[in-house]
Design an enzyme around this catalytic site. Structure first.
Site, PDB file in Angstrom:
ATOM      1  CB  CYS A  41      27.795  24.199 133.579  1.00 19.73           C
ATOM      2  SG  CYS A  41      26.877  23.766 134.746  1.00 19.73           S
ATOM      3  CB  CYS A 101      17.230  21.480 129.359  1.00 20.20           C
ATOM      4  SG  CYS A 101      16.707  20.890 127.920  1.00 20.20           S
TER       5      CYS A 101
END
Ligand SMILES: Cc1ncc(COP(=O)(O)O)c(C=O)c1O
Ligand code: FES
Lengths: 339, 400
Positions: free
Chosen positions: A106, A35
């Site tokens: 994030c 990923c």
């Protein structure tokens, strides 16, 4: 390069609490190598008071992933498990004075790791949880329904582009576009019902793509145009997608297909389209085969150079379009592993 | 701290001599080359001179085989569209999976909207073209083959000479995107079968926004831009005289010292590469070890992510680039590394160092000094890295 805030830079260049925590008693792991980012959050929780006394992280990822992880540890230290579980990705982003929109995932990764660590502390079985939370929506980035719903609710997301920024879902092959749109529409509808969202802001499935939220930062990368998956393709005007030289007359003639086909007839028509397009896949060094067909779902297996390559996914998009045109209704083509 | 610039495949510094040569064409000789009066009279001569310098650099037989454009992107667009328009009975393009977006996104468009069939030939793990697949894709419907001379990310060189011959056997035109090759490898077009070649001035110390398309004499051609009769009616629009003069000067300077420069750059690159691979471990060089641009080294560092590496390098004044997802804003690693099936363990950590003739020994020392600590620092932070030597996954380096 990205416009990172001073705070992001500080936490990237001088990460707090990086490294392994040997005597951690609550650990949350999210993400994977494929990923492109992954985070292991390690907490030392006082069993008496449930206060998080120590927190450390190990992160594989870009500058903002490392900064978000660092921020996360700073945010949770000193909090009780109960307090910590109320933290959201917004808190992480705010702590860092903001993240570029494309990097919000994030902060979401941070929150997801925290959720996992809290669950581990409580002794909840995350695996089971995952299943309750719903199906995997985006295979490219292993994003499930639960994670998308949380991100949509926490951040009031109302476009697919935003969902991709926050969760990465849809940022790869784009074959999850349709389920993603359905899910976003469902969650938005629920939010409207709960009074969290104004009706005119909500994403509506099948509607024209929502207008871009804000004008983009100049240096940002623009997500390439995604072909809108029409909910009901207008049979009258099939876009000429000449993916093979044979394509010219055939699909036009078949496009306004009568709804009267039986599933078996439809399956034959699908098989014929696939057979026609096979040379395209073979030219790219792979192959495609029909595995199963049910309702709106066409399962195909990809082999050779095709499997997993971006190119195959583009070609799959073409295949989906051709089948939809042939059947006169929308279908979803999904690649599956051949057993 | 002097900056170390190792991103020359992205763009190069314009040589000071080039700037100097350009200035008069802004200030004094600012006229239009097509005008009769004195303000334009010298411009025509300067353009001819520049065309000849470029002709020499690429070994074209005639100077009028060169058409000046706004850059590599325009040259590529012109070549593809010209071949399709000039050969209406053929509607297929053969290209590769690792081309620059200036080819690939145009091909996507042509395929989607203009009824063109596109064959994208795959590459192997070293980035070498699958020749069998290439042969199989050629046919009576192939209008054009477009294969790059050298890859911008890995430096891998395609054997364009032979590939052009094969294209001609199928009756197809052959175009090559040589944006990264011009000035770095010897090119002698008159001894090849290549019909069209794209190049860009800013990759060899010329100004940005200028390039050229070579079109072999006798090749059927349709202009992309119609208007005035500039470039013999093949590319309308008032010539960008200062930039063309600059490109000419850059071509001349490149040509004069290319052999020596490239030998020196190869030595520097090899020192950089070997030094890093030895010092760091768990990394490998991508691309074709036997046929690569002398200036390019893309090293894939396992278990860490490229943007983080670049940020730390940048802090120490070192500029490089990455094939990682995060820097581009895309969420997946570069299409080139994916096409080469570089495992995800390493693709996210791929860093490209691209040298130029301005690169010094001291630059290489600085990188050799800085990188190992940076990699260590990030690996210490990576959940996939285990300190005790044994890496979490065994791995088979393609080239060490
Ligand atoms: C292989 C290749 N082709 C085309 C281009 C585009 O050239 P330009 O920037 O002159 O349009 C580049 C530059 O990045 C390149 O590396
Ligand atoms: S499955 Fe979601 S982007 Fe590929």
């Amino acid at each position: 390069m990205w416009e990172y805030t001073e705070k992001v830079k500080d936490h990237f260049f001088n990460p707090r609490n990086a490294g392994a925590l040997a005597d951690a008693n609550a650990v949350g792991e999210v993400g994977s190598l494929s990923c492109g980012d992954a985070l292991k959050l390690m907490l030392k929780v006082n069993p008496e008071t449930e206060v998080i006394e120590e927190a450390k992280f190990q992160t594989f990822g870009c500058g903002s992933a490392i900064a978000s992880s660092s921020a996360l540890t700073e945010l949770v230290i000193g909090k009780t498990i109960d307090e910590a579980r109320r933290l959201t990705n917004q808190d992480i982003a705010e702590f860092l004075d903001g993240l570029p929109p494309e990097k919000m995932h994030c902060s979401v990764m941070g929150q997801e790791a925290l959720t996992a660590a809290v669950a581990a502390w409580r002794g909840e079985d995350l695996e089971d949880d995952d299943h309750e939370e719903g199906a995997l929506i985006c295979k490219c980035f292993a994003v499930d329904e639960g994670m998308i719903e949380r991100a949509v609710r926490t951040n009031k997301l109302t476009s697919i582009e935003m969902v991709t920024h926050y969760t990465k879902a849809g940022g790869g092959c784009n074959s999850c576009r349709e389920p993603l749109e359905e899910l976003l529409a469902d969650v938005n509808a629920a939010m409207v019902a709960e009074g969290m969202l104004k009706p005119e802001e909500a994403f509506v499935f099948g509607a024209a793509p929502a207008p871009k939220p804000k004008k983009k930062k100049a240096q940002g990368f623009v997500i390439p145009d995604m072909p809108p998956v029409a909910a009901a393709p207008a049979p009258q005007a099939p876009a000429p997608i000449a993916i093979t030289p044979l394509a010219a007359p055939a699909p036009v003639a078949e496009a306004p297909a009568p709804a009267g086909r039986t599933p078996a007839q439809e399956a034959i028509a699908i098989a014929r389209v696939i057979e026609e397009l096979r040379p395209v896949f073979k030219a790219d060094g792979g192959d495609v085969e029909l595995v199963d067909f049910e309702g709106g779902l066409v399962l195909v297996s990809l082999t050779g150079a095709c499997s997993g390559c971006q190119l195959a996914n583009q070609t799959l998009g073409g295949l989906q379009k051709r089948i939809a045109e042939t059947l006169g209704r929308s279908v979803r083509v999904m690649p599956v592993a051949k057993t | 701290m002097t900056p170390v610039y190792l991103d020359n495949n992205a763009t190069t510094r314009v040589f000071p001599e080039v700037v100097e040569a350009m200035v008069p064409y802004f200030t004094e000789q600012f006229g239009n080359a097509s005008s009769i009066h004195a303000f334009g009279s010298d411009v025509g001569g300067a353009l001819r001179q520049a065309r000849r310098s470029l002709q020499a650099l690429i070994g074209a037989e005639f100077d009028h085989e060169i058409i000046f454009t706004s850059g590599g992107t325009e040259s590529n667009n012109t070549a593809l569209r010209s071949a399709l328009a000039a050969n209406p009975e053929r509607n297929e393009i053969v290209t590769s999976t690792v081309e620059h977006p200036a080819i690939l996104s145009l091909c996507d468009w042509l395929e989607k909207h203009e009824g063109v069939t596109v064959h994208r030939i795959p590459v192997d793990k070293q980035g070498r073209l699958d020749i069998d697949a290439y042969r199989a894709a050629l046919g009576p419907k192939t209008a054009l083959v477009s294969l790059m001379w050298a890859n911008n990310e890995t430096g891998t060189i395609f054997p364009v000479d032979g590939l052009a011959d094969l294209a001609h056997e199928a009756g197809a035109l052959f175009h090559t995107d040589a944006v990264q090759a011009v000035g770095k490898v010897p090119i002698d077009l008159k001894s090849t079968a290549i019909d069209m070649l794209s190049l860009s001035s800013h990759k060899f110390h010329g100004p940005k926004g200028l390039g050229a398309l070579y079109v072999r004499r006798g090749t059927r051609f349709r202009p992309l831009l119609r208007g005035g009769h500039q470039e013999r009616g093949r590319r309308a629009g008032t010539e960008n005289a200062p930039a063309i003069v600059g490109l000419g000067k850059a071509a001349e300077m490149t040509m004069a010292t290319m052999t020596d420069d490239m030998a020196r750059i190869t030595a520097l690159r090899d020192r950089l590469e070997k030094g890093l691979v030895q010092a760091v471990g768990h990394c490998f060089v991508t691309g074709d070890p036997y046929d690569r641009l002398p200036n390019t080294s893309t090293i894939a560092f396992e278990y860490i992510e490229g943007e983080a590496i670049l940020l730390l390098l940048n802090k120490q004044g070192i500029a490089a680039s990455s094939g990682s997802a995060c820097t581009s804003g895309s969420l997946e690693p570069s299409h080139v590394l994916r096409a080469m099936e570089i495992p995800f363990t390493a693709a996210h950590g791929a860093i490209r160092f691209s040298l130029s003739r301005e690169t010094t020994d001291a630059d290489v020392d600085r990188v050799l000094d800085a990188v190992p600590a940076i990699i260590d620092q990030l690996r210490e932070m990576s959940p996939f890295w285990s300190r005790d030597g044994a890496a979490p996954q065994t791995f088979d380096p393609a080239y060490a």
